[in-house]
Scaffold this active site. Structure first.
Site, PDB file in Angstrom:
ATOM      1  N   ASP A   9       7.179   7.878  11.828  1.00  0.00           N
ATOM      2  CA  ASP A   9       7.116   6.902  10.746  1.00  0.00           C
ATOM      3  C   ASP A   9       5.618   6.703  10.480  1.00  0.00           C
ATOM      4  OD1 ASP A   9       7.840   4.695   9.044  1.00  0.00           O
ATOM      5  OD2 ASP A   9       7.177   3.380  10.664  1.00  0.00           O
ATOM      6  N   ASP A  11       3.882   3.774   8.281  1.00  0.00           N
ATOM      7  CA  ASP A  11       3.433   2.374   8.304  1.00  0.00           C
ATOM      8  C   ASP A  11       3.820   1.713   9.623  1.00  0.00           C
ATOM      9  OD1 ASP A  11       2.420   2.243   5.578  1.00  0.00           O
ATOM     10  OD2 ASP A  11       4.499   2.312   4.919  1.00  0.00           O
ATOM     11  N   GLY A  46      10.146  -0.727   7.103  1.00  0.00           N
ATOM     12  CA  GLY A  46      10.999   0.458   7.028  1.00  0.00           C
ATOM     13  C   GLY A  46      11.937   0.474   5.839  1.00  0.00           C
ATOM     14  N   VAL A  47      11.966  -0.646   5.108  1.00  0.00           N
ATOM     15  CA  VAL A  47      12.903  -0.801   3.987  1.00  0.00           C
ATOM     16  C   VAL A  47      12.188  -0.388   2.684  1.00  0.00           C
ATOM     17  CG1 VAL A  47      14.232  -2.558   2.756  1.00  0.00           C
ATOM     18  CG2 VAL A  47      14.029  -2.680   5.224  1.00  0.00           C
ATOM     19  N   ARG A  49      10.927  -0.114  -1.313  1.00  0.00           N
ATOM     20  CA  ARG A  49      10.262  -1.144  -2.146  1.00  0.00           C
ATOM     21  C   ARG A  49      11.279  -2.046  -2.845  1.00  0.00           C
ATOM     22  NH1 ARG A  49       6.675   1.712  -6.230  1.00  0.00           N
ATOM     23  NH2 ARG A  49       6.027   2.718  -4.302  1.00  0.00           N
ATOM     24  N   SER A 116       8.023   5.221   2.458  1.00  0.00           N
ATOM     25  CA  SER A 116       7.026   4.895   1.430  1.00  0.00           C
ATOM     26  C   SER A 116       6.831   6.002   0.397  1.00  0.00           C
ATOM     27  CB  SER A 116       5.679   4.603   2.097  1.00  0.00           C
ATOM     28  OG  SER A 116       4.685   4.442   1.117  1.00  0.00           O
ATOM     29  N   LYS A 117       6.644   5.565  -0.847  1.00  0.00           N
ATOM     30  CA  LYS A 117       6.304   6.512  -1.910  1.00  0.00           C
ATOM     31  C   LYS A 117       4.794   6.711  -1.957  1.00  0.00           C
ATOM     32  CE  LYS A 117      10.375   6.016  -4.677  1.00  0.00           C
ATOM     33  NZ  LYS A 117      11.078   5.489  -5.801  1.00  0.00           N
ATOM     34  N   ASN A 118       4.072   5.950  -1.152  1.00  0.00           N
ATOM     35  CA  ASN A 118       2.604   6.060  -1.106  1.00  0.00           C
ATOM     36  C   ASN A 118       2.130   6.842   0.117  1.00  0.00           C
ATOM     37  OD1 ASN A 118       1.821   4.361  -3.436  1.00  0.00           O
ATOM     38  ND2 ASN A 118       2.900   2.769  -2.288  1.00  0.00           N
ATOM     39  N   ASP A 170       8.505   1.995  14.481  1.00  0.00           N
ATOM     40  CA  ASP A 170       8.135   0.610  14.809  1.00  0.00           C
ATOM     41  C   ASP A 170       9.120  -0.388  14.196  1.00  0.00           C
ATOM     42  OD1 ASP A 170       7.304   0.910  12.084  1.00  0.00           O
ATOM     43  OD2 ASP A 170       6.119  -0.915  12.337  1.00  0.00           O
TER      44      ASP A 170
HETATM   45  C1  BG6 Z   1       7.764   1.524   4.621  1.00  0.00           C
HETATM   46  C2  BG6 Z   1       7.275   0.125   4.948  1.00  0.00           C
HETATM   47  O1  BG6 Z   1       7.058   2.471   5.351  1.00  0.00           O
HETATM   48  O2  BG6 Z   1       7.616   1.786   3.226  1.00  0.00           O
HETATM   49  C3  BG6 Z   1       7.981  -0.886   4.074  1.00  0.00           C
HETATM   50  O3  BG6 Z   1       7.534  -0.152   6.321  1.00  0.00           O
HETATM   51  C4  BG6 Z   1       7.815  -0.523   2.598  1.00  0.00           C
HETATM   52  O4  BG6 Z   1       7.481  -2.164   4.347  1.00  0.00           O
HETATM   53  C5  BG6 Z   1       8.319   0.895   2.359  1.00  0.00           C
HETATM   54  O5  BG6 Z   1       8.541  -1.432   1.774  1.00  0.00           O
HETATM   55  C6  BG6 Z   1       8.149   1.354   0.925  1.00  0.00           C
HETATM   56  O6  BG6 Z   1       6.786   1.486   0.643  1.00  0.00           O
HETATM   57  P1  BG6 Z   1       6.144   1.807  -0.749  1.00  0.00           P
HETATM   58  O7  BG6 Z   1       4.730   2.223  -0.386  1.00  0.00           O
HETATM   59  O8  BG6 Z   1       6.905   2.949  -1.360  1.00  0.00           O
HETATM   60  O9  BG6 Z   1       6.207   0.598  -1.586  1.00  0.00           O
HETATM   61 MG    MG Z   2       7.152   1.448  10.072  1.00  0.00          MG
END
Ligand code: BG6
Ligand code: MG
Length: 212
Positions: A9, A11, A46-47, A49, A116-118, A170
């Site tokens: 994972d 983040d 982990g959830v 956006r 995450s998309k980032n 985590d």
């Molecule tokens: C996860 C984070 O890795 O990515 C979450 O733990 C977050 O908190 C999710 O909401 C989506 O992230 P993003 O960067 O696409 O907004």
């Molecule tokens: Mg995480």
């Protein structure tokens, strides 16, 4: 080696973006007059956006259209991305860096499995843009954790069977996803308290022992 690949994972495992997620969501919650605190923020780990926003909206007195939801989640992401620009190679700890290098020396394939998309942007900021053998993230899935899709895709991308992969997480949703995907999982940080991990890590470097 017990495994052929390790799926991380991002983040909360490789780096700590929690404070930036918090700041960005807080700005949106304040604008809407919604109560938001660290406890609610912890539930967002982990959830995805949009699912995170739905959790925040539990405290909203009113109705919100799909268009408005898209507006606010887009705005949150703009704030978040601006904050991410504060990140640099300095945010990759020496322990994480040397452990990743050690695992690679063991001959293991290394992948990212993040909601995450980032993820790509964050990895670039950390100087890990080309490091991993595969990146499975919020851009290549339809179901986010606790669904196992993101980890199953990561296993597929590195050409390994799920049972030959170890997931490092985590978040509770992430451990549930690994278990649903029939993968062993190493819990780190707050996830240790769930008692769901195949292993509980005291620190990231423990991985070097866990896999061998
Ligand atoms: C996860 C984070 O890795 O990515 C979450 O733990 C977050 O908190 C999710 O909401 C989506 O992230 P993003 O960067 O696409 O907004
Ligand atoms: Mg995480």
């Amino acid at each position: 080696m017990k495994y052929q690949a390790v799926i991380f994972d991002l983040d909360g495992v490789i780096c700590h973006t929690d404070k930036y997620h918090y700041q960005a969501w807080k700005e949106i919650a304040d604008e809407l007059g919604i109560e938001f605190n660290e406890m609610i923020n912890n539930r967002l780990r982990g959830v995805s956006r949009m699912e995170s926003f739905e959790i925040i909206l539990e405290k909203y007195n009113g109705e919100m259209s799909e268009e408005e939801k898209i507006h606010y989640t887009t705005k949150k992401n703009e704030v978040y991305k601006k904050l991410l620009k504060n990140m640099s190679e300095k945010d990759l700890t020496a322990e994480v860096k040397s452990t990743l290098e050690g695992l690679r020396e063991y001959g293991l394939k290394l992948a990212i499995g993040s909601s995450s998309k980032n993820a790509g942007f964050i990895l670039e900021r950390l100087g890990l843009g080309n490091f991993f053998d595969a990146v499975s993230d919020g851009n290549n899935i339809t179901n986010s954790k606790p669904d196992p899709e993101v980890f199953l895709k990561a296993a597929e991308f590195v050409g390994e069977k799920p049972e030959d992969c170890l997931v490092v997480e985590d978040a509770k949703a992430g451990l549930e996803a690994a278990i649903a995907g029939k993968m062993d999982c190493a819990a780190i940080g707050d996830a240790v308290a769930c008692g769901m991990g195949t292993y509980n890590l005291k620190s990231f470097a423990d991985l070097l022992e866990v896999v061998s």
